[in-house]
Every structure is written in C-alpha cells, then in structure tokens.
Design an enzyme around this catalytic site. Structure first.
Site, PDB file in Angstrom:
ATOM      1  N   SER A  64       4.635 -69.774  13.499  1.00  0.00           N
ATOM      2  CA  SER A  64       5.593 -68.839  12.901  1.00  0.00           C
ATOM      3  C   SER A  64       5.748 -69.005  11.389  1.00  0.00           C
ATOM      4  CB  SER A  64       6.927 -68.978  13.627  1.00  0.00           C
ATOM      5  OG  SER A  64       7.816 -67.970  13.245  1.00  0.00           O
ATOM      6  N   ASP A 276       8.063 -62.560   8.912  1.00  0.00           N
ATOM      7  CA  ASP A 276       7.676 -63.971   8.838  1.00  0.00           C
ATOM      8  C   ASP A 276       6.217 -64.098   9.287  1.00  0.00           C
ATOM      9  OD1 ASP A 276       7.976 -63.581  11.565  1.00  0.00           O
ATOM     10  OD2 ASP A 276       8.749 -65.601  11.925  1.00  0.00           O
ATOM     11  N   ASN A 372      18.727 -64.988  10.593  1.00  0.00           N
ATOM     12  CA  ASN A 372      17.389 -65.107   9.995  1.00  0.00           C
ATOM     13  C   ASN A 372      16.501 -63.879  10.233  1.00  0.00           C
ATOM     14  OD1 ASN A 372      16.287 -65.251  12.611  1.00  0.00           O
ATOM     15  ND2 ASN A 372      16.318 -67.476  12.644  1.00  0.00           N
ATOM     16  N   SER A 499      19.073 -80.414  14.119  1.00  0.00           N
ATOM     17  CA  SER A 499      17.889 -79.557  14.184  1.00  0.00           C
ATOM     18  C   SER A 499      17.252 -79.706  15.561  1.00  0.00           C
ATOM     19  CB  SER A 499      16.896 -79.997  13.107  1.00  0.00           C
ATOM     20  OG  SER A 499      15.601 -79.578  13.459  1.00  0.00           O
ATOM     21  N   THR A 501      14.058 -79.559  15.939  1.00  0.00           N
ATOM     22  CA  THR A 501      12.657 -79.981  15.779  1.00  0.00           C
ATOM     23  C   THR A 501      12.453 -81.267  14.980  1.00  0.00           C
ATOM     24  OG1 THR A 501      12.577 -78.423  13.938  1.00  0.00           O
ATOM     25  CG2 THR A 501      11.631 -77.681  16.005  1.00  0.00           C
TER      26      THR A 501
END
Length: 541
Positions: A64, A276, A372, A499, A501
């Site tokens: 992404s 994106d 986003n 987060s 990740t």
C-alpha cells in the site's frame, strides 16, 4: 497432502532465523527481502481457506502506502471482505512456523477449521507495481501448487480490483464480471448514467488532476480512460515512469504532511486528488487564491456522500436506516456537522477497516471512511432489492428518478472495500449533480486544527485502550494525565493508541488553534514517553 513436495518447495522459500511477523489489518508487511517464505505460506493458507469455505479466495501482494522497498501480502475472503479474524491467527502461526513444523501446523489448521483437503480450491492473485511484487507473487503460486489448487493470476491490479473480482466470482456474476473490463464497464456505465442527470456543464467542473503516488493507480486509470465520457478530463501525475512509489507523493503523504505532493503543479482553485500506492485511499485538496493549501480528507468525503444519499433517501420515502461510521481520528467538527446539521447517526469504532466495515453492515445504508481517505458505502440486501424494484415499478416521477440515482450509486460504489477509483467517480458525480465547486464542498464545515505524532516505545503492548480507542486503560496514570492536559485548551481532545505494525504509540490531538493542537500533542507525547517506556531522546516540540 504431499509431504515430499511441501518439504522440497519450503526449502526453496526458507524462513530467516529469528524472524516473527504478525498478520494485522493490512496482512503482513515488512522489508520485501524478508517476505519470500511468508508469501509462499500464504499461498498454502489461501488453498486451505478456499477448501474450508468452498469458494475462491484472493491473495494480494502489496504494501500500500509503505516505501517502495517494503512489501506485503493479504488474503481476501469470498465476498471481497478482509480475512476472517480466526484465520488471521492461523496466518500468523503458519508464517512463523519453523521449517520442520510446517506440515504439523497445516494439519492443526485443518483440524481446527474443519478443512477437507479433498475438496477443490481456487485462488485469485494480484500484485502492485513494486519491483519485488512479481517474484513474490510467483512464490504465492508455488504455495498454491504444493497443495494442488486452481489459480488465476490477474497480474498488476489495484487492491480494490482484486477484492471486486473475488466478490464477482463467488456471487456467480451477480456483483459483476470477474474481469478488468467488467469492472471498467460497470463503473463507467453507472457514472455516465448519473452525470446524464446533471445540469451544470461549467468547463472547470470537468478537469481533475490526480496524483497516483507513482503506483498501480496510474496504470489502471490509463486503461480506464477510454471508458470515460468526454466530459471528464482527468490528468494523471506521478504515474511511476520517473519517481519512486509513494516518495513525497500519494494520499498518505498529503494527509500526514498537509501539503501538496511533489510532481503536481497546482493553480488556484483547481480540483486535485491523490491515491495511495495500491489505490484504496483517496484525498482531495486545492490551493485558494491566497496560495493556502486546503485538504479535503476522508471525513469530508463521507460528509459529501452522506448529504447526497440522505437527500435521495428522503425522496424515495422508504424507511431506510442510514448511519455514518468513523474512528477516533475523525475531526471533531465533522462529527458535529453530521450529527447536528445533517441529523445522521454517527458511530465511533476502533481503528482498522474491518471494524468500520463490520459496523456499517448494521444499516440499510452505511457510510464509512477513515480520515486517511479509505472508505466506501454499504447497502443492505433488502435496501438494494427495494431500490431496484422502485426503479422498475414506481409511478411517481420524482421517486423513480431518485431511486434510479440510488441504483446507479449502488453500481458505482465498490462495496467490497475502499476504492480510490470508484470513490473518485462517486465524488465527481455528486459535485456535478449538486453543482458544487471544491471550495463550496470544503466550506461545509471547518476542520478543527489537529496534529498527529508518534513516540517510539520499547513495547507497544503496554498501552491498552477502551471506548473505541479514545481512552487509555494502561499504563496507570496516563489517561488522568491526558485528561488534565486536555482541560487546558478549548474545543480540545486527545487520545493515544499503539500502532498495529510497529513499536510506536500514535498520538492525536485537536484544539481551537493550530498552536494549541501542536502544544497539546507535544505534551501528550511527553506523557507517553515518560509513562509508557519511551525509547531514545524525549520528544522535542
């Protein structure tokens, strides 16, 4: 299961020693060179999942909006939705298993998930434009072939296109044709039908500059261009021929830095948007005559779509339940506008598309967008059936026209997942139909100034949250500290969350002025640093 083939192929895709990865909302993501064993094993898992649900499963190779040197892989469930949470667990186990345990782990998954290995299996594969993606998708195919399954490799596609194909395949074509042409035809037909009803033909209405993040979006938009009507003049920038993927461009860059992407020259009041890297997010923006940059993010996109749908729903006079789903990152003024001015119910859920999607399914018309720019609209089966029936049978002209517009919206929106191409066409159609300029859209409400920060910590798990991530339960004392800081500023709020990740804690703050939002975000980041085990030097203002 052919243990010899499994051993032989697994040795060709060895797991680096000591590497453990977690399957999250975005699947697996890391440096491309560490992913070969993971994507091979996701080929295996896709076959198991396909056999378990007797349907086609998708495997998408993409990272992404991450930098070009990263890559990732995620699985797509039968109706184009994200992988079922219980299988995220299996994905993590399989990715982290040592070579000699691989067969044992597969056998355990088959037992737990009642997988019948004698059933047929089928997998659709897609990939983005990263240099590493082609080789990695070949490793997925190796995994599929070890367990003996059929596959179709779509090659270069946007992530939402793969979700769409999987849904088409498993609904026996009810959702559409499982081909790129089918996708382009369905969307362009619905778009043309919609804008036919628009009365404004102002020249400026039709130009749109699109930053494609040097990614797959540019390729697919170029393929789709012949399907667009003459009225739509799209100009593609950052098409991947010169610069690196996501470098100083793309929806994530524009949203985070609140400034235009490189490689795109903006004249005052021109409508621009950014996709994106895998084209599942979109944000709009423009520069005013004084040269100030204005961002129109997912919250304002959701608001525009909600206004339009609410008007149409009022005209068809059916008792459809409509709702908007947001996360804690949604700007406070967008929530106020939706609830108080538009009188639409708003629900806040945890960050992550799967949570928004799940909540939106509770309504006849569920609109969801993350700030986003990732989002879509879901229509319940009952609402869709009723709308299509009204188009055929309704005698009252106004009602029938409104139902026709809703039917075209249903066909234009990719209901499987956020889709930058589809969302862009939805927005362009609404602006044309309502005769709105980008400035008028922007002026619906003014965003509260806000700031996003992140703090590196030794272990992100020390932070636990509640109330859709708006309050911290641990570490002790942190929420009380945040509450005290928030009380210092007008119209303010702040929250922290780990987060999904990496070992960082994300901080969001908003207040009446940018100065106050910045100060609040900084003070909260210091509190996180001191109370949640910050790493390195304390955050600087």
């Amino acid at each position: 299961m052919d243990s010899e083939a499994l051993r032989k192929y697994s040795a060709l895709h060895p797991k680096p020693a000591g590497l453990t990865l977690q399957y999250g909302t975005a699947g697996f993501r890391t440096k491309a060179e560490q992913l070969d064993h993971v994507v091979f094993r996701m080929g295996l898992l896709a076959i198991l999942r396909s056999k378990a649900v007797t349907a086609t499963i998708g495997v998408m190779v993409t990272a992404s909006h991450n930098p070009e040197e990263d890559n990732g892989v995620k699985l797509v469930d039968p109706l184009g939705e994200m992988l079922h949470p219980s299988w995220e667990e299996y994905a993590t186990q399989l990715a982290n298993a040592e070579e000699q345990e691989l067969q044992k782990v597969i056998t355990e998954i088959c037992q737990k998930a009642a997988v019948n290995l004698h059933k047929d299996a089928s997998v659709f594969i897609g990939r983005d434009t990263r240099p590493s993606s082609e080789k990695l998708s070949q490793s997925v195919i190796d995994g599929i072939q070890v367990l003996g399954g059929h596959y179709h490799d779509y090659g270069l596609v946007t992530t939402p296109q793969l979700h769409y194909m999987v849904c088409c395949q498993n609904t026996q074509g009810q959702y559409g044709k499982a081909t790129l042409e089918g996708y382009y035809e369905k969307l362009s037909k619905a778009f043309m039908e919609l804008i036919k009803q628009s009365h404004c033909s102002g020249e400026s209405q039709r130009h749109l500059k699109i930053d494609c993040a040097n990614g797959i979006g540019a390729l697919k938009l170029s393929e789709m261009k012949p399907y667009f009507p003459q009225e739509v003049l799209i100009h593609i920038y950052n098409d991947g021929t010169k610069e690196k993927l996501n470098h100083l461009c793309g929806a994530d860059f524009v949203k985070v830095h609140q400034k235009p992407p490189g490689g795109l020259d903006m004249k005052p009041n021109e409508r621009c948007c950014s996709f994106d890297g895998d084209a599942d997010r979109i944000v709009y923006y423009y520069k005013d005559t004084a040269g100030h940059f204005h961002l129109i993010d997912g919250d304002k996109i959701a608001t525009l779509i909600s206004i339009f749908l609410k008007e149409l729903l009022a005209k068809v006079k059916q008792n459809f339940r409509m709702g908007v789903v947001q996360t804690a990152y949604a700007n406070g003024n967008s929530t106020r506008y939706l609830q108080q001015t538009l009188k639409v119910p708003v629900h806040c859920v945890k960050t992550g598309v799967k949570h928004l999607h799940h909540k939106a399914q509770e309504f006849d018309v569920g609109v969801y967008f993350e700030a986003n720019g990732h989002g879509t609209v879901l229509f319940s089966k009952a609402a869709e059936t009723k709308i299509r029936q009204l188009v055929k049978e309704e005698k009252d002209d106004e009602k029938r026209e409104a139902a026709k517009m809703l039917e075209n919206m249903i066909d234009l929106i990719n209901q499987t997942v956020g889709d930058a191409v589809s969302d862009m066409l939805v927005i362009e159609a609404i602006l044309a139909l309502k005769g709105l300029t980008v400035q008028q859209w922007d002026a619906l409400y003014t965003d509260l100034p806000n700031r996003l920060l992140k703090v590196q910590v030794a272990d992100r798990r020390v932070i636990d949250t509640t109330d859709a991530e708006r309050r911290a339960l641990t570490p002790p004392g942190l929420q009380e500290k945040i509450d005290a800081l928030v009380r210092k500023y007008k119209l303010s709020r702040a929250f922290v969350r780990p987060s999904g990740t990496e070992d960082v804690v994300r901080i969001y703050a908003e207040a009446d002025t940018q100065e106050n939002a910045d100060a609040l975000a900084h003070e909260v980041s210091l509190a996180v640093f001191h109370l949640a085990g910050g790493k390195g030097a304390p955050p600087q203002p």
